[in-house]
Design a protein around this motif. Structure first.
Motif, PDB file in Angstrom:
ATOM      1  N   UNK A  15     -17.686 -11.645 -24.481  1.00 45.98           N
ATOM      2  CA  UNK A  15     -16.611 -12.175 -23.641  1.00 45.98           C
ATOM      3  C   UNK A  15     -16.125 -11.197 -22.567  1.00 45.98           C
ATOM      4  N   UNK A  16     -16.088  -9.921 -22.886  1.00 42.20           N
ATOM      5  CA  UNK A  16     -15.620  -8.937 -21.898  1.00 42.20           C
ATOM      6  C   UNK A  16     -16.552  -8.916 -20.683  1.00 42.20           C
ATOM      7  N   UNK A  17     -17.858  -8.946 -20.919  1.00 46.85           N
ATOM      8  CA  UNK A  17     -18.827  -8.937 -19.816  1.00 46.85           C
ATOM      9  C   UNK A  17     -18.794 -10.262 -19.064  1.00 46.85           C
ATOM     10  N   UNK A  18     -18.649 -11.373 -19.791  1.00 43.72           N
ATOM     11  CA  UNK A  18     -18.521 -12.674 -19.128  1.00 43.72           C
ATOM     12  C   UNK A  18     -17.319 -12.668 -18.184  1.00 43.72           C
ATOM     13  N   UNK A  19     -16.214 -12.130 -18.661  1.00 48.04           N
ATOM     14  CA  UNK A  19     -15.019 -12.031 -17.823  1.00 48.04           C
ATOM     15  C   UNK A  19     -15.245 -11.135 -16.624  1.00 48.04           C
ATOM     16  N   UNK A  20     -15.974 -10.034 -16.837  1.00 50.20           N
ATOM     17  CA  UNK A  20     -16.243  -9.104 -15.733  1.00 50.20           C
ATOM     18  C   UNK A  20     -17.100  -9.764 -14.658  1.00 50.20           C
TER      19      UNK A  20
ATOM     20  N   UNK B 142      -9.878 -15.583 -24.232  1.00 55.07           N
ATOM     21  CA  UNK B 142      -9.767 -14.508 -25.204  1.00 55.07           C
ATOM     22  C   UNK B 142      -9.306 -13.231 -24.499  1.00 55.07           C
ATOM     23  N   UNK B 143      -8.671 -12.396 -25.249  1.00 56.18           N
ATOM     24  CA  UNK B 143      -8.144 -11.139 -24.711  1.00 56.18           C
ATOM     25  C   UNK B 143      -9.253 -10.297 -24.084  1.00 56.18           C
ATOM     26  N   UNK B 144     -10.421 -10.221 -24.736  1.00 55.51           N
ATOM     27  CA  UNK B 144     -11.531  -9.429 -24.212  1.00 55.51           C
ATOM     28  C   UNK B 144     -12.044 -10.001 -22.888  1.00 55.51           C
ATOM     29  N   UNK B 145     -12.081 -11.326 -22.779  1.00 54.00           N
ATOM     30  CA  UNK B 145     -12.521 -11.957 -21.538  1.00 54.00           C
ATOM     31  C   UNK B 145     -11.574 -11.572 -20.405  1.00 54.00           C
ATOM     32  N   UNK B 146     -10.270 -11.633 -20.673  1.00 48.64           N
ATOM     33  CA  UNK B 146      -9.286 -11.283 -19.649  1.00 48.64           C
ATOM     34  C   UNK B 146      -9.376  -9.816 -19.249  1.00 48.64           C
ATOM     35  N   UNK B 147      -9.626  -8.948 -20.207  1.00 49.57           N
ATOM     36  CA  UNK B 147      -9.806  -7.535 -19.906  1.00 49.57           C
ATOM     37  C   UNK B 147     -11.013  -7.356 -18.987  1.00 49.57           C
ATOM     38  N   UNK B 148     -12.118  -8.010 -19.326  1.00 45.98           N
ATOM     39  CA  UNK B 148     -13.314  -7.955 -18.483  1.00 45.98           C
ATOM     40  C   UNK B 148     -13.063  -8.548 -17.108  1.00 45.98           C
ATOM     41  N   UNK B 149     -12.311  -9.648 -17.070  1.00 43.26           N
ATOM     42  CA  UNK B 149     -11.992 -10.292 -15.798  1.00 43.26           C
ATOM     43  C   UNK B 149     -11.249  -9.321 -14.886  1.00 43.26           C
ATOM     44  N   UNK B 150     -10.283  -8.626 -15.452  1.00 44.23           N
ATOM     45  CA  UNK B 150      -9.498  -7.658 -14.669  1.00 44.23           C
ATOM     46  C   UNK B 150     -10.406  -6.557 -14.121  1.00 44.23           C
TER      47      UNK B 150
ATOM     48  N   UNK C 267      -3.813 -13.703  -8.580  1.00 43.19           N
ATOM     49  CA  UNK C 267      -4.886 -14.633  -8.913  1.00 43.19           C
ATOM     50  C   UNK C 267      -4.815 -15.085 -10.368  1.00 43.19           C
ATOM     51  N   UNK C 268      -4.464 -14.199 -11.282  1.00 42.18           N
ATOM     52  CA  UNK C 268      -4.485 -14.550 -12.705  1.00 42.18           C
ATOM     53  C   UNK C 268      -3.374 -15.518 -13.087  1.00 42.18           C
TER      54      UNK C 268
END
Length: 192
Positions: free
Chosen positions: A7-12, A39-47, A29-30
């Motif tokens: 999820x973190x990489x998907x968000x990134x 998920x928290x990890x997705x949002x971290x990656x997105x940031x 934007x968020x």
């Protein structure tokens, strides 16, 4: 991007694309993202990705002509689409960014054009297209490579259509001849 990433990489990956395409800052934007569903990890990656995208956008803005800016952003997205592995994309992009001044150049060395024309005389259209595509890639001509890819893609599409018997041999040859004609015009243009 191929395969499944954490999820973190998907968000990134999503954040990078978004950051490239907007001048907004991440907190503006968020506000439009539905947090409970992410998920928290997705949002971290997105940031992380959004900030990388913004950095790349700003680098492109500072290092390209104003009239090339939008094309250069599209070229980065093209490169990302061409690279099935996100890690490889990031490494390739770093090399391309170091050579951003070459992205929109289309001129090709005479020896390469002569070789491409010789392949055409031998009725080796695909090899000739590959030769020019490799030239653009090896010389960091990313925006030009993106435009040239449309021509390569046309040949690929008609081959698939012929294999699936969606077009007959006659129509295939007609369309292939049209592509070859466009390619010859391309070679004439980049030689001038």
């Amino acid at each position: 991007m191929g395969g499944y990433y954490f999820p973190k990489i998907q968000g990134e990956i999503f954040g990078l694309k978004t950051g490239l395409l907007t001048d907004l800052i991440v907190c503006e934007h968020t506000c439009s993202i539905n947090y409970p569903k992410k998920k928290e990890q997705w949002l971290l990656g997105y940031d992380i990705g959004f900030n990388k995208g913004q950095d790349i956008r700003n680098y492109i803005k500072g290092n390209s002509k104003e009239e090339n800016f939008e094309m250069n952003i599209k070229a980065v997205l093209f490169l990302q689409k061409q690279m099935p592995n996100y890690g490889n994309f990031k490494n390739e992009l770093d090399e391309y960014l170091k050579n951003i001044d070459k992205w929109d150049k289309s001129k090709i060395e005479l020896t390469t054009i002569l070789h491409a024309n010789q392949l055409l005389l031998e009725e080796k259209l695909q090899r000739s297209l590959n030769l020019i595509s490799c030239y653009y890639k090896n010389n960091y001509r990313l925006a030009t490579q993106m435009k040239f890819h449309l021509l390569e893609n046309q040949l690929s599409k008609i081959r698939v259509a012929k294999q699936k018997q969606e077009i007959d041999s006659r129509n295939y040859l007609i369309q292939k001849t049209e592509i070859q004609s466009k390619f010859k015009n391309w070679l004439n243009e980049v030689h001038k």
